[in-house]
Scaffold this active site. Structure first.
Site, mmCIF file in Angstrom:
data_model
loop_
_atom_site.group_PDB
_atom_site.id
_atom_site.type_symbol
_atom_site.label_atom_id
_atom_site.label_comp_id
_atom_site.label_asym_id
_atom_site.label_seq_id
_atom_site.Cartn_x
_atom_site.Cartn_y
_atom_site.Cartn_z
ATOM 1 N N ASN A 24 28.308 -12.387 18.094
ATOM 2 C CA ASN A 24 27.119 -12.995 17.497
ATOM 3 C C ASN A 24 27.597 -13.745 16.259
ATOM 4 O O ASN A 24 27.896 -13.135 15.232
ATOM 5 C CB ASN A 24 26.117 -11.888 17.114
ATOM 6 C CG ASN A 24 24.919 -12.456 16.374
ATOM 7 O OD1 ASN A 24 24.744 -13.670 16.293
ATOM 8 N ND2 ASN A 24 24.075 -11.579 15.837
ATOM 9 N N TRP A 25 27.651 -15.049 16.400
ATOM 10 C CA TRP A 25 28.174 -15.850 15.280
ATOM 11 C C TRP A 25 27.160 -16.040 14.154
ATOM 12 O O TRP A 25 27.487 -16.576 13.113
ATOM 13 C CB TRP A 25 28.640 -17.224 15.793
ATOM 14 C CG TRP A 25 29.965 -17.190 16.492
ATOM 15 C CD1 TRP A 25 30.770 -16.099 16.684
ATOM 16 C CD2 TRP A 25 30.641 -18.297 17.085
ATOM 17 N NE1 TRP A 25 31.911 -16.460 17.352
ATOM 18 C CE2 TRP A 25 31.860 -17.814 17.619
ATOM 19 C CE3 TRP A 25 30.347 -19.657 17.236
ATOM 20 C CZ2 TRP A 25 32.776 -18.641 18.265
ATOM 21 C CZ3 TRP A 25 31.248 -20.482 17.887
ATOM 22 C CH2 TRP A 25 32.452 -19.978 18.392
ATOM 23 N N LYS A 26 25.923 -15.669 14.424
ATOM 24 C CA LYS A 26 24.860 -15.857 13.414
ATOM 25 C C LYS A 26 24.850 -17.331 12.968
ATOM 26 O O LYS A 26 25.131 -18.193 13.791
ATOM 27 C CB LYS A 26 25.038 -14.862 12.261
ATOM 28 C CG LYS A 26 25.187 -13.433 12.786
ATOM 29 C CD LYS A 26 25.137 -12.380 11.724
ATOM 30 C CE LYS A 26 25.301 -10.999 12.387
ATOM 31 N NZ LYS A 26 25.155 -9.897 11.458
ATOM 32 N N HIS A 109 17.155 -9.117 16.773
ATOM 33 C CA HIS A 109 18.198 -8.730 15.815
ATOM 34 C C HIS A 109 17.519 -8.337 14.502
ATOM 35 O O HIS A 109 16.495 -8.913 14.135
ATOM 36 C CB HIS A 109 19.173 -9.902 15.596
ATOM 37 C CG HIS A 109 20.402 -9.474 14.852
ATOM 38 N ND1 HIS A 109 20.406 -9.310 13.483
ATOM 39 C CD2 HIS A 109 21.641 -9.144 15.273
ATOM 40 C CE1 HIS A 109 21.608 -8.897 13.109
ATOM 41 N NE2 HIS A 109 22.382 -8.786 14.173
ATOM 42 N N GLU A 111 18.160 -9.028 11.579
ATOM 43 C CA GLU A 111 17.982 -10.141 10.637
ATOM 44 C C GLU A 111 16.738 -10.945 10.997
ATOM 45 O O GLU A 111 16.029 -11.450 10.130
ATOM 46 C CB GLU A 111 19.252 -11.015 10.631
ATOM 47 C CG GLU A 111 20.395 -10.302 9.903
ATOM 48 C CD GLU A 111 21.783 -10.592 10.442
ATOM 49 O OE1 GLU A 111 21.965 -11.582 11.163
ATOM 50 O OE2 GLU A 111 22.694 -9.790 10.140
ATOM 51 N N GLU A 181 22.290 -1.199 16.748
ATOM 52 C CA GLU A 181 22.922 -1.688 15.516
ATOM 53 C C GLU A 181 22.233 -1.041 14.315
ATOM 54 O O GLU A 181 21.178 -1.523 13.875
ATOM 55 C CB GLU A 181 22.753 -3.209 15.411
ATOM 56 C CG GLU A 181 23.406 -3.997 16.514
ATOM 57 C CD GLU A 181 23.692 -5.435 16.073
ATOM 58 O OE1 GLU A 181 24.854 -5.834 16.127
ATOM 59 O OE2 GLU A 181 22.760 -6.138 15.639
ATOM 60 N N GLY A 187 27.408 -5.808 8.570
ATOM 61 C CA GLY A 187 28.039 -6.608 7.515
ATOM 62 C C GLY A 187 28.405 -5.814 6.272
ATOM 63 O O GLY A 187 28.669 -6.383 5.219
ATOM 64 N N SER A 227 29.587 -3.715 11.869
ATOM 65 C CA SER A 227 30.930 -3.597 11.296
ATOM 66 C C SER A 227 31.993 -3.152 12.298
ATOM 67 O O SER A 227 32.970 -2.491 11.924
ATOM 68 C CB SER A 227 30.932 -2.661 10.072
ATOM 69 O OG SER A 227 30.149 -3.243 9.039
ATOM 70 N N GLY A 249 30.820 -10.484 12.011
ATOM 71 C CA GLY A 249 31.902 -11.023 11.190
ATOM 72 C C GLY A 249 33.251 -11.145 11.882
ATOM 73 O O GLY A 249 33.904 -12.197 11.823
HETATM 74 P P1 13P Z 1 28.848 -7.351 11.681
HETATM 75 O O1 13P Z 1 29.816 -7.122 12.809
HETATM 76 O O2 13P Z 1 29.211 -8.502 10.814
HETATM 77 O O3 13P Z 1 28.559 -6.093 10.939
HETATM 78 O O4 13P Z 1 27.461 -7.792 12.375
HETATM 79 C C1 13P Z 1 26.963 -7.027 13.385
HETATM 80 C C2 13P Z 1 25.824 -7.746 13.985
HETATM 81 O O5 13P Z 1 24.794 -7.911 13.351
HETATM 82 C C3 13P Z 1 25.979 -8.279 15.341
HETATM 83 O O6 13P Z 1 24.775 -8.684 15.868
#
Ligand code: 13P
Length: 269
Positions: A24-26, A109, A111, A181, A187, A227, A249
């Site tokens: 997931n590159w966000k 997600h 976010e 998650e 993150g 993470s 990340g």
């Molecule tokens: P990180 O791997 O950066 O913690 O993010 C996880 C995530 O939100 C994947 O959707």
């Protein structure tokens, strides 16, 4: 990845346990940065033996699909709207994603829930439209730190799964991927402990079997996200019932992401 199929000779059901790794590159990478990543990543991963999907920003999807066409890498989006078309400024529909050949869509997600006020009800509508368009939803669920501290993490996950799976036709259930998650792990460099991970995945697996039937629930893939990186992937992916990872990340760097893929391959039975 859990593949269930009939064995021609014995007639029995065989379960293949290859992992499913999703990036997931966000909101990261321009089109040219995505191109650079994908070309490098493909050159590093000529013989991938597990399922890998990359979910870049919308703007990179077409380019990513083109570059990955001859490879085994699948492409997904990070969100979509629940309506097919109409006056929804700035939105993209599942139908549009399907029309360019995307295969997966990350939905709900934390976010999106947190910054864009997506509720379980909205996520449920999105899951339905994604399935209607023959795409596969990756539904994210997870608790906050205070929910975990109060011992309410399982209750939260149960509610989120119950509401986001509402009225999904039984024959479509197996298309769904669930990503657990924990919000406090995203993150932050923190992850669940192996014991916590084991406990949560057994809980989710049992809940899905109880609610949607053993057969259907066996083909729902469960991912861990939060993470996950090249240092902890093998351990987390070895936990029973963890079918793969959803990585933020660490998926932005082709070398780190390749390292995770290699670890996932070594865990796959
Ligand atoms: P990180 O791997 O950066 O913690 O993010 C996880 C995530 O939100 C994947 O959707």
């Amino acid at each position: 990845m859990v593949l269930i199929y009939q064995d021609k000779n014995s007639g029995g059901v065989i379960v293949s346990n290859k992992k499913f790794i999703v990036a997931n590159w966000k909101m990261n990478k321009t089109v040219s940065e995505a191109e650079e990543f994908l070309k490098r990543f493909i050159s590093l991963n000529k013989n991938i033996d597990i399922e890998v999907a990359i979910c870049p920003p919308f703007l990179c999807l077409e380019k990513a699909l083109k570059i990955c066409k001859e490879s085994k890498i699948k492409i997904g989006a990070q969100n979509c709207h629940f309506e097919k078309s109409g006056a929804f400024t700035g939105e993209i529909s599942a139908n549009m994603l399907a029309s360019i050949g995307a295969e997966y869509v990350i939905l709900g997600h934390s976010e999106r829930r947190n910054y864009f006020y997506e509720t379980d009800k909205i996520v449920n509508k999105k899951v339905k439209t994604v399935l209607e368009n023959k795409l596969k939803p990756i539904i994210c669920v997870g608790e906050t730190l205070s929910e975990r501290e109060k011992g309410k993490e399982k209750e939260k996950i149960k509610t989120q799964i119950g509401l986001t799976f509402k009225d999904i036709p039984p024959e479509k259930i197996s298309e769904i991927v669930v990503a657990y998650e924990p919000i406090w792990a995203i993150g932050t460099g923190k992850t669940v402990s192996i014991e916590e991970c084991k406990e949560m995945f057994v809980f989710i697996k049992n809940y899905l079997a109880f609610e949607y039937g053993l057969k259907e629930s066996r083909s729902i893939r469960l991912l861990y996200g939060g993470s996950m990186n090249e240092k902890n992937a093998k351990e987390l992916l070895s936990v029973p019932n963890v079918d793969g990872g959803l990585i933020g990340g660490a998926s932005l760097n082709p070398f780190k992401f390749t390292d995770i893929i290699n670890q996932a391959e070594s865990v796959a039975q």
